[in-house]
Design an enzyme around this catalytic site. Structure first.
Site, PDB file in Angstrom:
ATOM      1  NE  ARG A 235    -154.742  48.477  10.324  1.00 22.96           N
ATOM      2  CZ  ARG A 235    -154.474  48.871   9.181  1.00 22.96           C
ATOM      3  NH1 ARG A 235    -153.994  50.145   9.132  1.00 22.96           N
ATOM      4  NH2 ARG A 235    -154.736  48.612   7.919  1.00 22.96           N
ATOM      5  CD  GLU A 264    -159.196  54.697  11.023  1.00 22.43           C
ATOM      6  OE1 GLU A 264    -159.257  54.171   9.690  1.00 22.43           O
ATOM      7  OE2 GLU A 264    -157.988  54.481  11.143  1.00 22.43           O
ATOM      8  CG  HIS A 283    -156.694  54.836   7.344  1.00 20.00           C
ATOM      9  ND1 HIS A 283    -156.765  53.884   8.519  1.00 20.00           N
ATOM     10  CD2 HIS A 283    -155.477  54.103   6.673  1.00 20.00           C
ATOM     11  CE1 HIS A 283    -156.154  52.699   8.463  1.00 20.00           C
ATOM     12  NE2 HIS A 283    -155.343  52.811   7.331  1.00 20.00           N
TER      13      HIS A 283
HETATM   14  N1  LIG Z   1    -151.870  54.371   7.009  1.00 20.08           N
HETATM   15  C1  LIG Z   1    -151.994  53.743   5.940  1.00 20.08           C
HETATM   16  O1  LIG Z   1    -152.579  54.054   5.187  1.00 20.08           O
HETATM   17  C2  LIG Z   1    -151.499  52.444   6.140  1.00 20.08           C
HETATM   18  C3  LIG Z   1    -150.983  51.688   4.919  1.00 20.08           C
HETATM   19  C4  LIG Z   1    -150.279  50.490   4.856  1.00 20.08           C
HETATM   20  C5  LIG Z   1    -149.921  49.942   5.968  1.00 20.08           C
HETATM   21  N2  LIG Z   1    -150.281  50.361   7.167  1.00 20.08           N
HETATM   22  C6  LIG Z   1    -149.972  49.705   8.369  1.00 20.08           C
HETATM   23  O2  LIG Z   1    -148.456  50.058   8.689  1.00 20.08           O
HETATM   24  C7  LIG Z   1    -147.990  48.936   9.393  1.00 20.08           C
HETATM   25  C8  LIG Z   1    -146.661  48.506   8.966  1.00 20.08           C
HETATM   26  O3  LIG Z   1    -147.152  47.952   7.624  1.00 20.08           O
HETATM   27  P1  LIG Z   1    -145.896  47.240   6.659  1.00 20.08           P
HETATM   28  O4  LIG Z   1    -145.951  47.073   5.431  1.00 20.08           O
HETATM   29  O5  LIG Z   1    -144.586  47.997   6.967  1.00 20.08           O
HETATM   30  O6  LIG Z   1    -145.727  45.904   7.159  1.00 20.08           O
HETATM   31  P2  LIG Z   1    -144.589  44.617   7.223  1.00 20.08           P
HETATM   32  O7  LIG Z   1    -145.371  43.264   7.460  1.00 20.08           O
HETATM   33  O8  LIG Z   1    -143.798  45.053   5.979  1.00 20.08           O
HETATM   34  O9  LIG Z   1    -143.812  45.114   8.402  1.00 20.08           O
HETATM   35  C9  LIG Z   1    -144.071  44.829   9.990  1.00 20.08           C
HETATM   36  C10 LIG Z   1    -143.302  44.437  10.690  1.00 20.08           C
HETATM   37  O10 LIG Z   1    -143.590  44.522  12.147  1.00 20.08           O
HETATM   38  C11 LIG Z   1    -142.741  43.410  12.816  1.00 20.08           C
HETATM   39  N3  LIG Z   1    -143.603  42.878  13.854  1.00 20.08           N
HETATM   40  C12 LIG Z   1    -144.756  42.136  13.986  1.00 20.08           C
HETATM   41  N4  LIG Z   1    -145.148  41.986  15.142  1.00 20.08           N
HETATM   42  C13 LIG Z   1    -144.344  42.558  15.882  1.00 20.08           C
HETATM   43  C14 LIG Z   1    -144.151  42.456  17.244  1.00 20.08           C
HETATM   44  N5  LIG Z   1    -144.929  42.028  18.027  1.00 20.08           N
HETATM   45  N6  LIG Z   1    -143.115  43.386  17.717  1.00 20.08           N
HETATM   46  C15 LIG Z   1    -142.075  43.636  16.919  1.00 20.08           C
HETATM   47  N7  LIG Z   1    -142.227  43.887  15.740  1.00 20.08           N
HETATM   48  C16 LIG Z   1    -143.295  43.121  15.012  1.00 20.08           C
HETATM   49  C17 LIG Z   1    -142.636  42.460  11.724  1.00 20.08           C
HETATM   50  O11 LIG Z   1    -141.523  41.566  11.847  1.00 20.08           O
HETATM   51  C18 LIG Z   1    -142.234  43.054  10.403  1.00 20.08           C
HETATM   52  O12 LIG Z   1    -140.985  43.656  10.453  1.00 20.08           O
HETATM   53  C19 LIG Z   1    -149.349  47.941   9.485  1.00 20.08           C
HETATM   54  O13 LIG Z   1    -149.775  48.105  10.717  1.00 20.08           O
HETATM   55  C20 LIG Z   1    -150.073  48.210   8.457  1.00 20.08           C
HETATM   56  O14 LIG Z   1    -151.472  48.112   8.514  1.00 20.08           O
HETATM   57  C21 LIG Z   1    -150.818  51.628   7.155  1.00 20.08           C
END
Ligand SMILES: NC(=O)c1ccc[n+]([C@@H]2O[C@H](COP(=O)([O-])OP(=O)(O)OC[C@H]3O[C@@H](n4cnc5c(N)ncnc54)[C@H](O)[C@@H]3O)[C@@H](O)[C@H]2O)c1
Length: 317
Positions: A235, A264, A283
């Site tokens: 993000r 964006e 994105h």
């Molecule tokens: N670019 C894109 O098109 C796209 C697509 C999907 C997801 N995303 C983004 O990717 C990111 C990760 O997605 P994901 O599916 O792996 O999520 P997920 O929920 O599987 O993993 C997130 C991880 O972050 C950890 N976490 C949360 N808060 C934390 C903190 N304060 N400190 C340390 N660790 C913390 C959680 O414990 C978890 O393991 C999200 O921000 C999501 O919005 C982007």
């Protein structure tokens, strides 16, 4: 026969999902527009439907009430649900489901696209060749480098797996460390400070929360190696963009690859736009044919589970 309204455009075009619904005795009504449906449009489309597969269409309380008594499930083709009035759904005994875990691999592969694009100056050199040049810009190998992975959930874990195949060492930080990653790939969980200080490349995979917004700030950037490359497919809000642009310009860190920005699109005057060591994609991390099919089919499967009286895999609770 159940009637399934599809307002999510990508699902309406996904033959795999349409076939799945039809083979399970559903009539599929294509209600997708060029842009997400608003309340007025949804009010016309939803009466008599047993299910709706929605994108970011407006599914508020009046729409949900208009879908009763037939409506049983709202299946979101994605993981966000801020466009669905979940409280109204609950009150009207309508299940809301999500399509979870369908684009991890796509996002992870884009991370490597950005890592390589920045470390090998691919975009910059390609643009120069198009303009008639043939000047090489020296790059950096990923092999043997240390990758810092912030957040080892669905996407972060896939990144670690592939980093291992590239011959990289991985340092990680997460609120909930996954010990299997240490066993399988030698990942070392360390403090965030240590990760920022020691990693050659850093990739962000945490959600935007009150604890993570602005986590990449001036102080953190100062602690990184001058040769560090930062990748952000999570993000835009995780990064203080003005501080990062200044650090990139001053050579305090070496490069930035982003699939997301605070605004964006970022706009022509955004400080990243003129920086040669920045690569930005729109994105598109989860936007592959495979992820779209996976997400659409998951949305269809959730509809069928609810209509058959089974427990959905990804309900909004
Ligand atoms: N670019 C894109 O098109 C796209 C697509 C999907 C997801 N995303 C983004 O990717 C990111 C990760 O997605 P994901 O599916 O792996 O999520 P997920 O929920 O599987 O993993 C997130 C991880 O972050 C950890 N976490 C949360 N808060 C934390 C903190 N304060 N400190 C340390 N660790 C913390 C959680 O414990 C978890 O393991 C999200 O921000 C999501 O919005 C982007």
């Amino acid at each position: 026969m159940y009637k399934v309204l599809v307002t999510a455009r990508s699902v309406a075009r996904c033959q795999e999902c349409i076939d799945l619904l039809r083979q399970n005795g559903c009539e599929v009504i294509d209600g997708a527009g060029d842009v997400p449906r608003n309340e007025q449009e949804m009010l016309k489309l939803i009466p008599g439907m047993d299910a709706v597969i929605a994108g970011v269409d407006e599914i508020n309380a009046p729409v949900i009430v208009a879908g009763k008594p037939t409506l049983k499930v709202i299946s979101r083709n994605g993981v966000g649900y801020n466009t669905v009035d979940v409280q109204a759904a609950r009150e009207n005994d309508v299940t809301v489901t999500l399509s979870v875990g369908t684009n991890n691999i796509s996002v992870c592969e884009l991370v490597f696209g950005l890592l390589l694009a920045v470390s090998r100056n691919i975009v910059r050199q390609s643009e120069a060749v198009r303009a008639g040049g043939w000047q090489r810009v020296q790059g950096m190998e990923l092999y043997g480098k240390t990758l810092g992975v912030v957040g080892t959930g669905h996407i972060g874990a896939e990144v670690i797996k592939r980093a291992h195949a590239f011959g990289m060492k991985t340092l990680a930080f997460d609120l909930y460390p996954r010990t299997e990653l240490t066993g399988l790939y030698g990942t070392q969980y360390v403090s965030l400070d240590k990760l920022y200080r020691e990693a050659d490349l850093i990739t962000l995979h945490v959600p935007a929360t009150k604890d993570t917004v602005g986590m990449i700030n001036q102080q953190v950037l100062d602690s990184m190696k001058n040769s560090a490359i930062l990748i952000n497919t999570a993000r835009g809000d995780l990064v203080e963009e003005a501080a990062l642009a200044a650090a990139l310009k001053a050579g305090k860190i070496a490069g930035y690859g982003a699939d997301t920005t605070q605004e964006e699109p970022p706009g022509k005057d955004h400080p990243f736009i003129q920086l040669p060591n920045v690569v930005i994609t729109p994105h598109c991390g989860g936007y592959t044919r495979e992820a779209v099919v996976r997400s659409s089919v998951t949305a269809g499967e959730e509809v069928l589970r609810v209509l058959k009286g089974e427990t959905p895999l990804f309900p909004v609770k």
